[in-house]
Write a protein that holds these residues in place. Sequence first.
Motif, PDB file in Angstrom:
ATOM      1  N   VAL A 356      28.283  80.885  10.850  1.00  0.00           N
ATOM      2  CA  VAL A 356      27.192  81.648  10.254  1.00  0.00           C
ATOM      3  C   VAL A 356      25.895  81.038  10.781  1.00  0.00           C
ATOM      4  CG1 VAL A 356      26.039  82.387   8.140  1.00  0.00           C
ATOM      5  CG2 VAL A 356      28.537  82.090   8.153  1.00  0.00           C
ATOM      6  N   ILE A 357      25.139  81.822  11.526  1.00  0.00           N
ATOM      7  CA  ILE A 357      23.874  81.352  12.088  1.00  0.00           C
ATOM      8  C   ILE A 357      22.737  82.059  11.375  1.00  0.00           C
ATOM      9  CG2 ILE A 357      22.453  81.177  14.172  1.00  0.00           C
ATOM     10  CD1 ILE A 357      25.151  81.331  15.750  1.00  0.00           C
ATOM     11  N   SER A 358      21.962  81.308  10.621  1.00  0.00           N
ATOM     12  CA  SER A 358      20.840  81.873   9.878  1.00  0.00           C
ATOM     13  C   SER A 358      19.632  81.970  10.802  1.00  0.00           C
ATOM     14  CB  SER A 358      20.517  80.971   8.681  1.00  0.00           C
ATOM     15  OG  SER A 358      19.351  81.405   8.031  1.00  0.00           O
ATOM     16  N   MET A 359      19.067  83.173  10.932  1.00  0.00           N
ATOM     17  CA  MET A 359      17.923  83.377  11.823  1.00  0.00           C
ATOM     18  C   MET A 359      16.631  83.541  11.020  1.00  0.00           C
ATOM     19  SD  MET A 359      19.291  85.693  14.997  1.00  0.00           S
ATOM     20  CE  MET A 359      19.741  87.175  14.096  1.00  0.00           C
ATOM     21  N   PRO A 360      15.488  83.097  11.568  1.00  0.00           N
ATOM     22  CA  PRO A 360      14.213  83.260  10.864  1.00  0.00           C
ATOM     23  C   PRO A 360      13.813  84.732  10.808  1.00  0.00           C
ATOM     24  CG  PRO A 360      13.858  82.328  13.054  1.00  0.00           C
ATOM     25  CD  PRO A 360      15.335  82.361  12.836  1.00  0.00           C
ATOM     26  N   SER A 361      13.037  85.100   9.807  1.00  0.00           N
ATOM     27  CA  SER A 361      12.702  86.512   9.579  1.00  0.00           C
ATOM     28  C   SER A 361      11.849  87.119  10.690  1.00  0.00           C
ATOM     29  CB  SER A 361      11.988  86.677   8.230  1.00  0.00           C
ATOM     30  OG  SER A 361      10.792  85.926   8.210  1.00  0.00           O
ATOM     31  N   GLY A 362      11.163  86.293  11.484  1.00  0.00           N
ATOM     32  CA  GLY A 362      10.297  86.833  12.526  1.00  0.00           C
ATOM     33  C   GLY A 362      11.006  87.309  13.771  1.00  0.00           C
ATOM     34  N   TYR A 391      24.566  77.053  10.984  1.00  0.00           N
ATOM     35  CA  TYR A 391      23.427  76.572  11.792  1.00  0.00           C
ATOM     36  C   TYR A 391      22.150  77.217  11.258  1.00  0.00           C
ATOM     37  CZ  TYR A 391      20.767  74.920  15.844  1.00  0.00           C
ATOM     38  OH  TYR A 391      19.857  74.269  16.643  1.00  0.00           O
ATOM     39  N   ASP A 392      21.138  76.405  11.073  1.00  0.00           N
ATOM     40  CA  ASP A 392      19.845  76.877  10.575  1.00  0.00           C
ATOM     41  C   ASP A 392      18.881  77.029  11.749  1.00  0.00           C
ATOM     42  OD1 ASP A 392      17.681  77.559   9.044  1.00  0.00           O
ATOM     43  OD2 ASP A 392      17.379  75.565   8.174  1.00  0.00           O
ATOM     44  N   MET A 393      18.833  78.243  12.346  1.00  0.00           N
ATOM     45  CA  MET A 393      17.923  78.483  13.463  1.00  0.00           C
ATOM     46  C   MET A 393      16.480  78.544  12.957  1.00  0.00           C
ATOM     47  SD  MET A 393      17.293  81.820  15.855  1.00  0.00           S
ATOM     48  CE  MET A 393      18.796  81.964  16.778  1.00  0.00           C
ATOM     49  N   LYS A 394      15.632  77.712  13.541  1.00  0.00           N
ATOM     50  CA  LYS A 394      14.226  77.682  13.134  1.00  0.00           C
ATOM     51  C   LYS A 394      13.314  78.314  14.179  1.00  0.00           C
ATOM     52  CE  LYS A 394      14.934  73.383  10.516  1.00  0.00           C
ATOM     53  NZ  LYS A 394      14.877  74.020   9.190  1.00  0.00           N
ATOM     54  N   ALA A 395      13.756  78.353  15.437  1.00  0.00           N
ATOM     55  CA  ALA A 395      12.935  78.894  16.520  1.00  0.00           C
ATOM     56  C   ALA A 395      13.819  79.547  17.568  1.00  0.00           C
ATOM     57  CB  ALA A 395      12.112  77.768  17.153  1.00  0.00           C
ATOM     58  N   ASP A 396      13.320  80.631  18.189  1.00  0.00           N
ATOM     59  CA  ASP A 396      14.102  81.340  19.212  1.00  0.00           C
ATOM     60  C   ASP A 396      13.366  81.443  20.543  1.00  0.00           C
ATOM     61  OD1 ASP A 396      12.133  83.178  18.459  1.00  0.00           O
ATOM     62  OD2 ASP A 396      13.468  84.908  18.648  1.00  0.00           O
ATOM     63  N   GLY A 397      12.328  80.608  20.713  1.00  0.00           N
ATOM     64  CA  GLY A 397      11.599  80.622  21.976  1.00  0.00           C
ATOM     65  C   GLY A 397      10.368  81.507  21.960  1.00  0.00           C
ATOM     66  N   TYR A 398      10.124  82.177  20.820  1.00  0.00           N
ATOM     67  CA  TYR A 398       8.963  83.051  20.686  1.00  0.00           C
ATOM     68  C   TYR A 398       8.315  82.822  19.330  1.00  0.00           C
ATOM     69  CZ  TYR A 398      10.962  85.459  24.707  1.00  0.00           C
ATOM     70  OH  TYR A 398      11.471  85.745  25.947  1.00  0.00           O
ATOM     71  N   SER A 399       7.000  83.071  19.263  1.00  0.00           N
ATOM     72  CA  SER A 399       6.309  82.921  17.981  1.00  0.00           C
ATOM     73  C   SER A 399       6.901  83.925  16.998  1.00  0.00           C
ATOM     74  CB  SER A 399       4.810  83.159  18.144  1.00  0.00           C
ATOM     75  OG  SER A 399       4.547  84.484  18.585  1.00  0.00           O
ATOM     76  N   LEU A 400       6.891  83.570  15.725  1.00  0.00           N
ATOM     77  CA  LEU A 400       7.552  84.404  14.714  1.00  0.00           C
ATOM     78  C   LEU A 400       6.596  85.362  14.019  1.00  0.00           C
ATOM     79  CD1 LEU A 400       9.885  81.621  13.285  1.00  0.00           C
ATOM     80  CD2 LEU A 400      10.504  83.486  14.843  1.00  0.00           C
ATOM     81  N   ASP A 401       5.482  85.683  14.699  1.00  0.00           N
ATOM     82  CA  ASP A 401       4.543  86.673  14.191  1.00  0.00           C
ATOM     83  C   ASP A 401       4.706  87.974  14.976  1.00  0.00           C
ATOM     84  OD1 ASP A 401       3.474  86.080  16.655  1.00  0.00           O
ATOM     85  OD2 ASP A 401       1.755  84.972  15.871  1.00  0.00           O
ATOM     86  N   ASP A 402       3.825  88.932  14.721  1.00  0.00           N
ATOM     87  CA  ASP A 402       3.945  90.232  15.391  1.00  0.00           C
ATOM     88  C   ASP A 402       3.740  90.150  16.904  1.00  0.00           C
ATOM     89  OD1 ASP A 402       4.501  91.407  13.026  1.00  0.00           O
ATOM     90  OD2 ASP A 402       2.576  92.399  12.746  1.00  0.00           O
ATOM     91  N   GLN A 433      20.620  70.170  11.055  1.00  0.00           N
ATOM     92  CA  GLN A 433      20.402  71.587  11.347  1.00  0.00           C
ATOM     93  C   GLN A 433      21.701  72.382  11.380  1.00  0.00           C
ATOM     94  OE1 GLN A 433      17.604  72.016  14.501  1.00  0.00           O
ATOM     95  NE2 GLN A 433      17.197  74.165  14.084  1.00  0.00           N
ATOM     96  N   SER A 434      22.809  71.719  11.666  1.00  0.00           N
ATOM     97  CA  SER A 434      24.111  72.385  11.614  1.00  0.00           C
ATOM     98  C   SER A 434      25.114  71.469  10.926  1.00  0.00           C
ATOM     99  CB  SER A 434      24.591  72.735  13.030  1.00  0.00           C
ATOM    100  OG  SER A 434      24.850  71.570  13.783  1.00  0.00           O
ATOM    101  N   PHE A 435      26.113  72.090  10.316  1.00  0.00           N
ATOM    102  CA  PHE A 435      27.129  71.308   9.590  1.00  0.00           C
ATOM    103  C   PHE A 435      28.299  72.213   9.214  1.00  0.00           C
ATOM    104  CE2 PHE A 435      23.745  72.712   6.721  1.00  0.00           C
ATOM    105  CZ  PHE A 435      24.445  73.492   5.816  1.00  0.00           C
ATOM    106  N   PHE A 436      29.395  71.601   8.845  1.00  0.00           N
ATOM    107  CA  PHE A 436      30.581  72.331   8.384  1.00  0.00           C
ATOM    108  C   PHE A 436      30.615  72.373   6.851  1.00  0.00           C
ATOM    109  CE2 PHE A 436      32.568  71.601  12.590  1.00  0.00           C
ATOM    110  CZ  PHE A 436      33.115  72.859  12.784  1.00  0.00           C
ATOM    111  N   VAL A 437      31.191  73.465   6.322  1.00  0.00           N
ATOM    112  CA  VAL A 437      31.464  73.574   4.889  1.00  0.00           C
ATOM    113  C   VAL A 437      32.932  73.949   4.730  1.00  0.00           C
ATOM    114  CG1 VAL A 437      30.943  74.801   2.737  1.00  0.00           C
ATOM    115  CG2 VAL A 437      29.100  74.280   4.356  1.00  0.00           C
ATOM    116  N   ASP A 438      33.648  73.233   3.874  1.00  0.00           N
ATOM    117  CA  ASP A 438      35.064  73.524   3.639  1.00  0.00           C
ATOM    118  C   ASP A 438      35.236  74.885   2.978  1.00  0.00           C
ATOM    119  OD1 ASP A 438      35.926  71.149   4.725  1.00  0.00           O
ATOM    120  OD2 ASP A 438      35.925  70.082   2.797  1.00  0.00           O
ATOM    121  N   LYS A 439      36.314  75.556   3.318  1.00  0.00           N
ATOM    122  CA  LYS A 439      36.607  76.865   2.739  1.00  0.00           C
ATOM    123  C   LYS A 439      36.681  76.800   1.212  1.00  0.00           C
ATOM    124  CE  LYS A 439      40.364  80.088   2.078  1.00  0.00           C
ATOM    125  NZ  LYS A 439      41.788  80.334   2.268  1.00  0.00           N
ATOM    126  N   ASP A 440      37.289  75.749   0.667  1.00  0.00           N
ATOM    127  CA  ASP A 440      37.443  75.635  -0.788  1.00  0.00           C
ATOM    128  C   ASP A 440      36.099  75.691  -1.499  1.00  0.00           C
ATOM    129  OD1 ASP A 440      40.136  75.448  -0.428  1.00  0.00           O
ATOM    130  OD2 ASP A 440      40.242  73.261  -0.671  1.00  0.00           O
TER     131      ASP A 440
END
Length: 501
Positions: A356-362, A391-402, A433-440
């Motif tokens: 599961v890769i969480s992406m920023p809203s921008g 994984y907690d994605m904080k940046a994708d190579g572009y500014s997160l504004d319009d 920034q990334s880690f595992f979580v057990d299914k249980d």
Amino acid sequence: MITGELKNKIDRIWDDFAAGGITNTIDVLEQFTYLLFIKSLDEIDQEKESNAMILGIDYDSIFPKTIELNNVEVSGDRLRWNVFKNYPAEEMLKNYSENVFPFMKTMHGNEESAYAKYMGDSINKIASPALLQKVVSGIDGLPTDKADMKGDIYEYVLSKLSTSGRNGQFRTPRHIIDMMVRLIEPNSEDQICDPACGTAGFLVSSEEYIQEAEPDLFYDEKKKENFEKRMFNGFDTDTTMLRISAMNMMMHGVEDPNIRHQDSLSSLYTEENKYSVVLANPPFKGSLDHEAVSDTLLKVCKTKKTELLFLTLFLRILKVGGRCSCIVPDGVLFGSSKAHKEIRKKIVEDNMLEGVISMPSGVFKPYAGVSTAILIFSKTGTGGTDQVWFYDMKADGYSLDDKRSKVEENDIPDIIERFHHLDKEKDRKRTEQSFFVDKDEIVKNDYDLSINKYKEIVYEKIEYPPTSEILANIEQFQKEIDEGLAELKELLKDTKVGHDE
């Protein structure tokens, strides 16, 4: 990478269309695409012809020596971009309308092909000789002779398609598509499907990845046939998008992709256990005729939410062992409705959720500011989820504004590297920034897949000095201010006396 200067050239061509009376975004996109397409055909044909001469072999040109169009015998040279681009405006429009455009519509010999189906009802809307000449001149100045640059140019043109809100659709940025393809790593034996394909971005990226990874695939007849006939499958309900998809795939060397008009959620679409890869960004909150939705989907997940129904569909159409990388709105990860929980449970318990890769809203600005995530899972039908990688994605190579300007911060290479070396992720802590979580643990949390449910935040303890010390410092600062003011007053007094004398 496309430059600011090149963007300005494309913007000027776009403005020329508007000044010439073609203002609808879809109309401009289509007419722009037709001209880019015919220019690319000529460039590809010349390159192949040149290579054939060097190798001393025969070559059958895309452009025939003569062709009958509208009951008139026409020289094939008149269809070539490098010939008609030099015609006077009036002759150029006449030739384009009567010869080039009809040839482009019917050039694919197979009447059942996606290209033939969706180009058949295409219309040339450029009626002004001056407009055509201006646009042809502008497009001729674009460096489309290199495949990479042509792809970048076409992507920028497609980026003008700001359809946010139309049935929940918005364009997926190319670098996000490329990342998802590299996470899945499709190969020449796969059958790839995007059931909501839009302009075929995922299929094009997959095609480019496979050709790069397997440069010898065309020497294997079986792989070559799969590549040209069965590998790429895309469905959409918008015929304009399908037309652009067919041209997009042809420009990238796929002659006969399975691009078809299909409501993937409807009861009329019954495919199952067919594809080895699904790559998709399905529409969120789209309009939905509940009565037309497939019963097989509703039995698994009774809902009107398209994002949940598409997840159910992916599981149905994937073969056992098939992989999926798809974008979902954040609500899918933690929604508390019965349908939300059912589909998450289905993926975790009955199949294998890998990441599961969480992406920023921008990421989807300026089209939408919705928060999204990428789910990566495999269809097993028998479970297999032991741990899920977050994984907690904080940046994708572009500014997160319009503006979405290029920036140095970019997590994408790190995401790809870590995902393909998950054995090195085992000891990471929840504060990273990334880690595992057990299914249980996921099961205990009602199959909640939002990263914030599991991420630990480290709060640094700040030691403040005693209150008496803070007050003493304030008194000292005040004393220094008072002394400074007194000195300033004396200086001003002396200056005044000097002036008076």
